[in-house]
Design an enzyme around this catalytic site. Sequence first.
Site, PDB file in Angstrom:
ATOM      1  N   GLU A  39       0.850  -1.196   0.000  1.00  0.00           N
ATOM      2  CA  GLU A  39       0.000   0.000   0.000  1.00  0.00           C
ATOM      3  C   GLU A  39       0.884   1.243   0.000  1.00  0.00           C
ATOM      4  OE1 GLU A  39      -2.630   2.584   3.127  1.00  0.00           O
ATOM      5  OE2 GLU A  39      -2.603   0.416   3.405  1.00  0.00           O
ATOM      6  N   THR A  68      -4.514   5.984   2.026  1.00  0.00           N
ATOM      7  CA  THR A  68      -4.857   7.361   2.403  1.00  0.00           C
ATOM      8  C   THR A  68      -5.562   8.077   1.249  1.00  0.00           C
ATOM      9  OG1 THR A  68      -2.767   7.303   3.642  1.00  0.00           O
ATOM     10  CG2 THR A  68      -4.019   9.333   3.748  1.00  0.00           C
ATOM     11  N   LYS A 128     -11.301  -1.507   6.756  1.00  0.00           N
ATOM     12  CA  LYS A 128     -10.080  -1.247   7.515  1.00  0.00           C
ATOM     13  C   LYS A 128     -10.462  -0.613   8.851  1.00  0.00           C
ATOM     14  CE  LYS A 128      -7.431   2.419   6.763  1.00  0.00           C
ATOM     15  NZ  LYS A 128      -6.415   3.344   6.207  1.00  0.00           N
TER      16      LYS A 128
END
Length: 212
Positions: A39, A68, A128
């Site tokens: 990621e 993000t 998440k």
Amino acid sequence: MGVEEIKKRSVVAVIRGASVETIIPMAKALKDGGVTALEITMETPKALAVIEKAADVFGNEMFVGAGTVLDAETARAAILSGAKFVFSPTVRKETIEITKRYGVISVPGAFTPTEILTAYEYGADVIKVFPAGSVGPGYFKNIAGPLPHIPLIPTGGIDMDNAKDYILAGAVAVGVGSSLVDPKRELTDDYLALITENAKKLTDEVRAARLV
């Protein structure tokens, strides 16, 4: 794809601050240790170029995604650069929708049961839970009581010592940041070897926890 792809990878390495020059040796060191999901966070300078570089070099050997991601526009840009999954710190319906429209995995961030359920109803593949370290593995057991059908991945405060505990509590995988790879450190041969060693320990522990 979806939850099974994330579960198969077991560990998602969260990389903040990588560059086009450093991402390849970092990713190779991780891959050599068995970590094959990467990621790349979007607050990283030239993040799209970093995603594109990693995706081009490793192809299907590494599962490269964006983290993000705060809005649908950023999600689309990341996907067009080669991201195969989109991690977000919050729940935004538009971001989930465009991610699914392009056929990649949507992993929004949520914390409360209401947020978790809302994200799942919007079409997210995995939720998440962030920051997971502030509540611990027991929170995942508690969430699994009323919401056993929703796949969860913890990030924030996950490290070599506690990753297995989250798997034992029902998480489908774990997201691990600077305790696995610290982009601020010089990428010497010794540090790259340490990344590989830690990646192997982490993946071995996570997979062993699934057998318990």
